[in-house]
Design a protein around this motif. Sequence first.
Motif, PDB file in Angstrom:
ATOM      1  N   HIS A   1       0.863  -1.182   0.000  1.00  0.00           N
ATOM      2  CA  HIS A   1       0.000   0.000   0.000  1.00  0.00           C
ATOM      3  C   HIS A   1       0.896   1.227   0.000  1.00  0.00           C
ATOM      4  CE1 HIS A   1      -3.531   2.499   0.796  1.00  0.00           C
ATOM      5  NE2 HIS A   1      -2.774   3.154   1.651  1.00  0.00           N
ATOM      6  N   ASN A   2       0.883   1.976  -1.103  1.00  0.00           N
ATOM      7  CA  ASN A   2       1.667   3.209  -1.220  1.00  0.00           C
ATOM      8  C   ASN A   2       0.738   4.402  -1.087  1.00  0.00           C
ATOM      9  OD1 ASN A   2       3.989   1.756  -1.695  1.00  0.00           O
ATOM     10  ND2 ASN A   2       3.875   1.947  -3.910  1.00  0.00           N
ATOM     11  N   GLU A   3       1.226   5.442  -0.428  1.00  0.00           N
ATOM     12  CA  GLU A   3       0.405   6.614  -0.180  1.00  0.00           C
ATOM     13  C   GLU A   3       1.282   7.862  -0.203  1.00  0.00           C
ATOM     14  OE1 GLU A   3      -1.895   7.545   3.744  1.00  0.00           O
ATOM     15  OE2 GLU A   3      -2.880   5.854   2.748  1.00  0.00           O
ATOM     16  N   CYS A   4       0.746   8.954  -0.755  1.00  0.00           N
ATOM     17  CA  CYS A   4       1.467  10.222  -0.717  1.00  0.00           C
ATOM     18  C   CYS A   4       0.478  11.371  -0.635  1.00  0.00           C
ATOM     19  CB  CYS A   4       2.379  10.380  -1.933  1.00  0.00           C
ATOM     20  SG  CYS A   4       1.538  10.804  -3.471  1.00  0.00           S
ATOM     21  N   VAL A   5       1.014  12.544  -0.339  1.00  0.00           N
ATOM     22  CA  VAL A   5       0.222  13.757  -0.234  1.00  0.00           C
ATOM     23  C   VAL A   5       0.583  14.666  -1.403  1.00  0.00           C
ATOM     24  CG1 VAL A   5      -0.279  15.769   1.212  1.00  0.00           C
ATOM     25  CG2 VAL A   5       0.098  13.538   2.270  1.00  0.00           C
ATOM     26  N   THR A   6      -0.438  15.252  -2.024  1.00  0.00           N
ATOM     27  CA  THR A   6      -0.232  16.147  -3.160  1.00  0.00           C
ATOM     28  C   THR A   6      -0.075  17.591  -2.672  1.00  0.00           C
ATOM     29  OG1 THR A   6      -2.575  16.640  -3.476  1.00  0.00           O
ATOM     30  CG2 THR A   6      -1.709  14.672  -4.584  1.00  0.00           C
ATOM     31  N   ALA A   7       0.234  18.486  -3.581  1.00  0.00           N
ATOM     32  CA  ALA A   7       0.380  19.908  -3.255  1.00  0.00           C
ATOM     33  C   ALA A   7      -0.931  20.495  -2.727  1.00  0.00           C
ATOM     34  CB  ALA A   7       0.837  20.689  -4.482  1.00  0.00           C
ATOM     35  N   GLU A   8      -2.054  19.926  -3.157  1.00  0.00           N
ATOM     36  CA  GLU A   8      -3.364  20.404  -2.701  1.00  0.00           C
ATOM     37  C   GLU A   8      -3.753  19.826  -1.342  1.00  0.00           C
ATOM     38  OE1 GLU A   8      -3.028  18.807  -5.836  1.00  0.00           O
ATOM     39  OE2 GLU A   8      -2.570  20.749  -6.722  1.00  0.00           O
TER      40      GLU A   8
END
Length: 178
Positions: free
Chosen positions: A71-78
Amino acid sequence: MRTALVALIGSMATPTIVATTPVTAVAHLDLARYAGTWHEIARLPMYFQRKCTGPVTARYVPQPDGTVAVHNECVTAEGATIASDGVARRPEPFAQGKLEVRFAPKWLSWLPLAWADYWVVALSDDYQWAMVGQPGRKYLWILSRQPSLDRKTFEMLKARAVAMGYDLSGLIVSGEVI
């Protein structure tokens, strides 16, 4: 003639990455110890992570069939969270540090192109940091159990990557180096 001369001079001015060490996976990888959450400290740009600007994590959970849920997860600029789920497997039981990952639907798993190399190329004895790459040297991730990594270890891992022939000119530092 002038064009050939310009091309020759240009090729001499372009640095060439020369591997002094082959890309090799670690000899032993205990999937139970590797399981859990990892924080990305740095990566070579990858298309699927193009919108990731904030913290990036990967969680690995061993499955009864010998595969590993990913499970990969990241946060965007928004501030939005992007996640993807996949599976990892060992393509060769004797090459423990070599894994393959698939994020395509299960029904495509029979296609060789659905699987990507995921080699653990460096790993601390206590499983607190890892470096993951692939033999083509296009992708690389430096991971830590914590959201930060000490500078000495970070620099050592970068030096190892360069020795293996990775071009780190495009390295994105996504975690904290202290």
